[in-house]
Design a protein around this motif. Structure first.
Motif, mmCIF file in Angstrom:
data_model
loop_
_atom_site.group_PDB
_atom_site.id
_atom_site.type_symbol
_atom_site.label_atom_id
_atom_site.label_comp_id
_atom_site.label_asym_id
_atom_site.label_seq_id
_atom_site.Cartn_x
_atom_site.Cartn_y
_atom_site.Cartn_z
ATOM 1 N N VAL A 241 0.829 -1.205 0.000
ATOM 2 C CA VAL A 241 0.000 0.000 0.000
ATOM 3 C C VAL A 241 0.864 1.256 0.000
ATOM 4 N N PHE A 242 1.975 1.223 0.745
ATOM 5 C CA PHE A 242 2.842 2.403 0.794
ATOM 6 C C PHE A 242 3.597 2.631 -0.517
ATOM 7 N N LEU A 243 3.671 1.618 -1.357
ATOM 8 C CA LEU A 243 4.273 1.827 -2.677
ATOM 9 C C LEU A 243 3.489 2.858 -3.477
ATOM 10 N N TYR A 244 2.220 2.994 -3.146
ATOM 11 C CA TYR A 244 1.338 3.933 -3.853
ATOM 12 C C TYR A 244 0.798 4.967 -2.874
ATOM 13 N N ARG A 245 1.694 5.523 -2.092
ATOM 14 C CA ARG A 245 1.275 6.397 -0.998
ATOM 15 C C ARG A 245 0.581 7.668 -1.479
ATOM 16 N N ARG A 246 0.751 8.044 -2.727
ATOM 17 C CA ARG A 246 0.086 9.250 -3.234
ATOM 18 C C ARG A 246 -1.342 8.972 -3.702
ATOM 19 N N LYS A 247 -1.699 7.708 -3.772
ATOM 20 C CA LYS A 247 -3.054 7.331 -4.182
ATOM 21 C C LYS A 247 -3.886 7.020 -2.942
ATOM 22 N N ASN A 248 -5.205 7.159 -3.059
ATOM 23 C CA ASN A 248 -6.036 6.890 -1.887
ATOM 24 C C ASN A 248 -6.188 5.374 -1.678
ATOM 25 N N LEU A 249 -6.612 5.033 -0.487
ATOM 26 C CA LEU A 249 -6.655 3.643 -0.062
ATOM 27 C C LEU A 249 -7.562 2.796 -0.957
ATOM 28 N N ARG A 250 -8.722 3.316 -1.298
ATOM 29 C CA ARG A 250 -9.651 2.559 -2.135
ATOM 30 C C ARG A 250 -9.029 2.216 -3.478
ATOM 31 N N HIS A 251 -8.360 3.183 -4.079
ATOM 32 C CA HIS A 251 -7.734 2.968 -5.382
ATOM 33 C C HIS A 251 -6.673 1.869 -5.296
ATOM 34 N N VAL A 252 -5.848 1.918 -4.258
ATOM 35 C CA VAL A 252 -4.774 0.924 -4.114
ATOM 36 C C VAL A 252 -5.356 -0.464 -3.886
ATOM 37 N N LEU A 253 -6.338 -0.571 -2.999
ATOM 38 C CA LEU A 253 -6.915 -1.879 -2.694
ATOM 39 C C LEU A 253 -7.618 -2.481 -3.910
ATOM 40 N N CYS A 254 -8.219 -1.648 -4.720
ATOM 41 C CA CYS A 254 -8.903 -2.155 -5.919
ATOM 42 C C CYS A 254 -7.918 -2.786 -6.904
ATOM 43 N N GLY A 255 -6.656 -2.390 -6.809
ATOM 44 C CA GLY A 255 -5.666 -2.942 -7.719
ATOM 45 C C GLY A 255 -4.890 -4.110 -7.162
ATOM 46 N N LEU A 256 -5.157 -4.526 -5.933
ATOM 47 C CA LEU A 256 -4.383 -5.605 -5.328
ATOM 48 C C LEU A 256 -4.621 -6.949 -6.009
ATOM 49 N N ASP A 257 -5.882 -7.276 -6.229
ATOM 50 C CA ASP A 257 -6.222 -8.567 -6.846
ATOM 51 C C ASP A 257 -7.587 -8.410 -7.523
ATOM 52 N N ARG A 258 -7.554 -7.997 -8.775
ATOM 53 C CA ARG A 258 -8.804 -7.655 -9.463
ATOM 54 C C ARG A 258 -9.710 -8.874 -9.671
#
Length: 306
Positions: A241-258
């Motif tokens: 998640v911290f790899l994408y610290r400039r993006k919001n949490l929802r956006h990052v989680l949506c990309g974890l395992d589509r």
């Protein structure tokens, strides 16, 4: 108890090194603590006393080593520089000190096996004798050494009192929603209490480093370790998640395992945790990270998230 040798002031060290044809090696991060009161501060902060087992890494000429041995501790001292290891051996002659002329790390992600073997031997057959890491750490090994010891259940010390770069100390202790807060802050605070005992200016070292340092006390807590659960999973989630610290949490989680985590799934998961999906990684508190990692493991890892 042994009697400490001559106190290692800058004048003493300069003279000793000149006699032996030695000089501080910048590549090895050799900055010797020459404010003698600070040796006492480190030992006092760690509560070093009779019967303690202490791991010291970056022993140098043995100033702190001999002080801890004089207080009745058994010290396993690790020093990569052969010349310094020899001086440390002379400084602690007759004391309950074992000096290993080794690099403490076998790579960024592993402790040197011979250091671990010596530590296991010192801890006894049961392997559960508590020990402390007490050291003026070379800057270049501080993070990997501390984290390798902290995340390994088998070798985790009961206490670490170490001198490190001030910037690193500030990252370790940073609160959520501050500039220094990151994956390191979350991981270390999830497992331990961390506090800065003293800020040290460059003038207390020889040679003088270009940055301030700090004495940091890190006390691992069993109840925090238990709350984290699967540490490998937790670490992976925080790091990802911290790899994408400039993006919001929802956006990052949506990309974890589509394939297994759709946008409605993410929204439902965030709602169940009372987390605002618009938040960024640095805004989450440690307990929120633990809840999030457990929930994700329950969803993606096939394990109970309770």
């Amino acid at each position: 108890m042994s009697t400490p040798p001559a106190r290692q002031t800058q004048t003493y060290l300069r003279g000793l090194f000149a006699q032996r044809g030695l000089e501080p090696r910048h590549r090895l991060g050799q900055n010797f603590l020459i404010d003698l009161n600070l040796h006492d501060l480190i030992a006092d902060t760690a509560g070093v006393g009779p019967g303690d087992l202490v791991l010291e890494v970056g022993t140098g000429a043995g100033a702190l080593t001999s002080l801890m041995a004089a207080r009745g501790a058994e010290v396993l001292a690790v020093e990569v520089d052969p010349g310094m290891a020899e001086l440390a051996g002379e400084a602690t002659a007759g004391a309950n000190v074992r000096i290993l002329n080794l690099d403490a790390l076998a790579g960024k992600h592993a402790i040197e096996p011979r250091v671990l073997d010596a530590l296991r031997e010192a801890r006894g057959e049961s392997g559960d004798r508590p020990y402390k890491l007490v050291a003026n750490l070379p800057y270049n090994i501080a993070t990997p050494l501390i984290m390798n010891l902290l995340v390994d259940d088998a070798i985790r010390p009961e206490l670490m009192v170490v001198t490190i770069q001030k910037e690193l100390a500030e990252r370790m202790t940073a609160a959520a929603a501050t500039a220094d807060h990151g994956a390191l802050s979350v991981l270390i605070q999830a497992l331990a209490e961390v506090e800065i005992a003293r800020i040290l200016p460059p003038s207390v070292f020889w040679p003088r480093p270009k940055v301030d340092s700090a004495v940091v006390a890190i006390r691992p807590l069993a109840e925090r370790r238990a709350a984290v659960g699967d540490l490998g999973w937790f670490h992976g989630v925080v790091r990802e998640v911290f790899l994408y610290r400039r993006k919001n949490l929802r956006h990052v989680l949506c990309g974890l395992d589509r394939d297994r985590l759709s946008k409605p799934d993410v929204d439902a998961l965030l709602e169940s945790l009372s987390l605002d999906g618009r938040l960024r990684a640095e805004a989450l508190q440690v307990d929120q990270w633990i809840s999030l990692a457990r929930a994700l493991q329950g969803r993606l890892g096939g394990q109970d998230a309770s």
